[in-house]
Design a protein around this motif. Structure first.
Motif, mmCIF file in Angstrom:
data_model
loop_
_atom_site.group_PDB
_atom_site.id
_atom_site.type_symbol
_atom_site.label_atom_id
_atom_site.label_comp_id
_atom_site.label_asym_id
_atom_site.label_seq_id
_atom_site.Cartn_x
_atom_site.Cartn_y
_atom_site.Cartn_z
ATOM 1 N N ILE A 1 0.834 -1.205 0.000
ATOM 2 C CA ILE A 1 0.000 0.000 0.000
ATOM 3 C C ILE A 1 0.866 1.252 0.000
ATOM 4 O O ILE A 1 0.631 2.201 -0.761
ATOM 5 C CB ILE A 1 -0.939 -0.014 1.227
ATOM 6 C CG1 ILE A 1 -1.975 -1.140 1.103
ATOM 7 C CG2 ILE A 1 -1.638 1.330 1.409
ATOM 8 C CD1 ILE A 1 -2.696 -1.467 2.404
ATOM 9 N N HIS B 1 1.279 4.215 -2.790
ATOM 10 C CA HIS B 1 0.979 5.602 -2.414
ATOM 11 C C HIS B 1 2.180 6.510 -2.686
ATOM 12 O O HIS B 1 2.021 7.626 -3.216
ATOM 13 C CB HIS B 1 0.602 5.658 -0.928
ATOM 14 C CG HIS B 1 0.196 7.029 -0.480
ATOM 15 N ND1 HIS B 1 -1.081 7.513 -0.650
ATOM 16 C CD2 HIS B 1 0.901 8.018 0.124
ATOM 17 C CE1 HIS B 1 -1.151 8.749 -0.163
ATOM 18 N NE2 HIS B 1 0.043 9.075 0.316
ATOM 19 N N VAL C 1 -5.921 7.181 1.561
ATOM 20 C CA VAL C 1 -5.977 5.728 1.794
ATOM 21 C C VAL C 1 -6.829 5.440 3.022
ATOM 22 O O VAL C 1 -6.686 6.103 4.055
ATOM 23 C CB VAL C 1 -4.551 5.155 2.002
ATOM 24 C CG1 VAL C 1 -4.605 3.752 2.603
ATOM 25 C CG2 VAL C 1 -3.788 5.143 0.690
#
Length: 802
Positions: A285, A289, A303
């Motif tokens: 993740i 990002h 997020v």
């Protein structure tokens, strides 16, 4: 390739020959299944790529759903339906002499879950994609999912589940995106050039997490989201131990869903799995990002990380670790980002199910994570002290680390920005009882999100006969907007519609009867009432109450010559956790009752008891459409929500149940007059638990029906079962019946008599069935996901093509 039948056939035959180096005539059904699966995956690849690119380029806020379970079931039929190409494929294969259903049967169930928790996660992924929302799943690619269940002499036997034996047509291995996970070792503190204390992980054991991506295809939409499953593999970095031991211990991390944790080795492995999932997922993740934004300071704005129960709660300290040790942020900034990024769903009111880990296991395995949790705990306890100086008892109750245990639910409550229950009654119990202390200081965190089910799978795929009838009656809008099912309400009183519904149900009952015969050799009357109890086997779900009632009916039929009921087939499906010996005794009891009842010529034409082994999603897809009665009989206040109750309702079965979990909201939607309610209310159960006063022997001595069936557990009534059922007998009497089976017995018998009477009034029964279908649209996971999106995650649907 799916534009028409001939185009499909041409490409299918060409790909089959190129892939397997054999002619079509020489190919196996397995070859044909994999060829078709690979064609579908290739067909959606451009949409899969464009979905990811669109979400990145528009800077859409994304949700990542972390779950230790994803109970996907089979994907081929679902994907063909969602893509709108099923008819073309079916027709093309038929001309080649292939039955599509035979190919679908070659796909193993992806059984990466134990029950409702994992199936809910799968339904949520379906709805996220179908609603065009940017949401992805993260889980573990277990080599063996939940065990295969065999019934031998009435006992459950567990065999390793082999869903990957012939490969997985849907996954794409992304070895270039593998990440490293660290366990054990030491933490070294040092001061950086600015004088800040920093920490290094030294001498740890490193393993690799390799991602396998599975496309999640939206219904009639160009959105394809991703489920990423992590596989544990040896790291290319050197390790300081025997290489074979290292390889074996590494691969064990993703080998089994829920390894046995009765001993410390099993506990360590479970904790390893949980950290493996969150560390790998967060690295992925964060990398995505950082590529888009170049910074993590806006992570919480772009997020949302959602943890499905406490299994992934280590995401909180792991995100803190990354922000503190890698991004070099100060504590307050890191905590602000973390506590605004992560949200948490609680799935239980059972205190024994709220995870706790021994510090003696936790600290050496995850030394830096433990340090961070210690700091979170210190700061939280200081906050509590400042609120109520001297209230040591409150601090002791609420501490994250206390009495040598790390309390995972407490960590989730402190580190999340939103906490939700999964049914109205469940959320209220959390606020007023289980988590009352936390609700008092964080009232704005708590909210309710009643569970839902993927109505397209459980109607369109599982019950095409009913789906066609619904579309003929009210049009197709319900497929995209399930709340439109309420338009069916006026037709529930229409004689013509009722007869069409009866025909559909009868067709589905015949299909299930054939499956029962194939699996068990038992012939059942497909005009009998199909009374169905399928779910995980647990004492609070009270399969025991159901089978004791069957024993009571058998006794009456044997002893009273003038007693008659409409023929009834009791169908059970359930797996008991391998170490849950009490639950296994109940499975044995169900099978012993079945042997007795089914082989007695005096009762076998009226009563049948069926235990369908190895209950799973693909079997459920044949059970729910055929069911007349839905058994939802948990002890009130114990079931968080349930989702089987919704699947039964949507397929026209009537609920017999307690006012527990989502049964309460089913009752609100369809009305108590269209259900069969019985038993203690939640507040009555809570009163007993808090104040005492319940004595199970009172019911044993004052109700001869109860006395008779309990004595039959231990008096030789079941041949060759000496001592087997004594633990059940003792639990109900000597241990005072923890789940109030005897207290609710009479009420349950009365409700079942009402079922029997109503079924013989065909118009009334079909009216009630129709009304249940009409009111079931609320329980679509589309509605649930919309609520999560609007109230918690703050997502926006992408512009897309239908």
């Amino acid at each position: 390739m799916f534009s028409n039948r001939k185009s499909f056939q041409h490409i299918f035959l060409k790909k089959l020959e190129m892939t397997y180096g054999k002619s079509f005539k020489e190919s196996t059904i397995q070859d044909q299944y994999h060829t078709l699966g690979n064609m579908v995956r290739e067909y959606i690849s451009s949409n899969w790529i464009s979905t990811n690119e669109r979400q990145r380029s528009t800077h859409s806020k994304q949700v990542y759903y972390l779950s230790i379970e994803f109970l996907l079931g089979r994907l081929l039929g679902q994907n063909l339906t969602n893509l709108g190409i099923r008819e073309v494929v079916e027709a093309g294969l038929k001309e080649l002499g292939i039955c599509l259903e035979d190919i679908e049967e070659m796909e193993p169930d992806a059984g990466l879950g134990n029950g409702g928790l994992g199936r809910l996660a799968a339904c949520f992924l379906d709805s996220l994609a179908s609603l065009g929302l940017p949401g992805h799943g993260y889980g573990i690619r277990y080599k063996h999912g939940l065990f295969d269940q065999k019934i031998v002499d009435g006992f459950q036997i567990e065999l390793p589940e082999q869903w990957l034996r012939n490969g997985n047509a849907w996954e794409v291995r992304k070895s270039d995106q593998a990440v490293e996970i660290r366990f054990w070792g030491d933490i070294e503190a040092y001061q950086d050039q600015d004088g800040y204390w920093r920490y290094r992980h030294r001498n740890g054991e490193t393993i690799a997490a390799v991602p396998y991506d599975i496309p999640i295809i939206g219904y009639e939409i160009d959105v394809v989201n991703t489920l990423r499953l992590w596989n544990a593999e040896p790291s290319p970095f050197p390790v300081h131990k025997n290489s074979m031991d290292y390889k074996r211990e590494t691969e064990a991390v993703s080998e089994f869903l829920y390894p046995d944790d009765t001993h410390d080795d099993g506990k360590i492995l479970r904790l390893k799995q949980q950290y493996f999932l969150v560390s790998a997922s967060l690295q992925s993740i964060i990398e995505n990002h950082r590529k888009t934004y170049g910074t993590l300071t806006n992570l919480h704005e772009k997020v949302a990380i959602h943890i499905n129960d406490t299994h992934p709660v280590l995401a909180i300290p792991e995100l803190m670790r990354v922000l503190l040790d890698e991004e070099l942020l100060d504590w307050d900034t890191a905590w602000n980002i973390t506590s605004q990024t992560i949200s948490y769903t609680n799935h239980t009111t059972l205190s024994e199910a709220l995870e706790k880990w021994s510090v003696s296991i936790f600290k050496p395995l995850l030394p830096r994570i433990y340090m961070i949790i210690e700091e979170i705990n210190e700061r939280f306890c200081k906050e509590l002290w400042e609120q109520s100086p001297g209230d040591w008892e409150r601090i002791e109750r609420m501490a994250i680390i206390a009495h040598g245990l790390v309390k995972m639910a407490h960590l989730a409550l402190v580190g999340s920005y939103k906490v939700n229950g999964v049914a109205k009654i469940h959320t209220e119990i959390l606020k007023k009882r289980e988590m009352a202390d936390f609700y008092q200081i964080y009232p704005d965190k708590f909210n309710n999100k009643t569970n839902g089910i993927a109505h397209r799978r459980w109607l369109l795929k599982a019950n095409p006969q009913l789906s066609s009838l619904l579309t003929e009656t009210i049009g197709q809008k319900w497929v995209h907007e399930p709340e439109q099912l309420i338009q069916l309400k006026p037709f529930s009183f229409d004689r013509s519609f009722q007869q069409s519904l009866k025909k559909v149900k009868q067709e589905r009952k015949t299909i299930l009867s054939n499956i029962i015969y194939q699996q068990t050799g038992l012939l059942v009357d497909d005009h009998s009432i199909f009374d169905v109890h399928v779910k995980r086997l647990h004492a609070y779900k009270r399969q025991l109450l159901n089978i004791l009632h069957v024993m009571y009916l058998y006794n009456r039929l044997k002893e009273e010559g003038n007693y008659s009921i409409h023929p009834r087939t009791f169908i059970f499906g359930a797996k008991a956790s391998p170490g849950y010996y009490y639950a296994k005794k109940i499975i044995k009891l169900i099978n012993s009752v079945a042997e007795k009842v089914n082989n007695d010529p005096k009762t076998s034409s009226i009563l049948k008891v069926v235990f369908l082994e190895n209950y799973r999603v693909s079997l459920a897809e044949n059970i729910f459409p055929a069911s007349d009665i839905s058994e939802q009989i948990s002890t009130a206040s114990k079931e968080a929500s349930g989702t089987g109750n919704m699947k039964f309702m949507m397929n026209g079965a009537l609920t017999i149940g307690t006012l527990d979990g989502a049964n309460v909201e089913i009752c609100e939607e369809v009305g108590a007059e269209n259900m069969y309610l019985f038993g203690l209310k939640a507040e009555e159960v809570l009163h007993y638990e808090q104040s005492g006063g319940y004595r199970s022997f009172d019911y044993y001595y004052h109700d001869n029906r109860i006395k008779q069936v309990l004595e039959q557990l231990v008096n030789g009534f079941f041949p060759n079962s000496f001592d087997i059922f004594e633990p059940i007998y003792d639990s109900l009497l000597m241990q005072n019946d923890e789940y109030y089976v005897l207290r609710d017995f009479a009420s349950y018998v009365h409700a079942q008599e009402q079922v029997n009477n109503t079924y013989q009034n065909e118009d009334k029964w079909l009216q009630m069935s129709s009304l249940n279908i009409a009111h079931s649209g609320y329980f679509s996971s589309d509605r649930t996901i919309q609520e999560y999106s609007e109230d918690i995650w703050k997502l926006k649907a992408a512009e897309m093509m239908r």
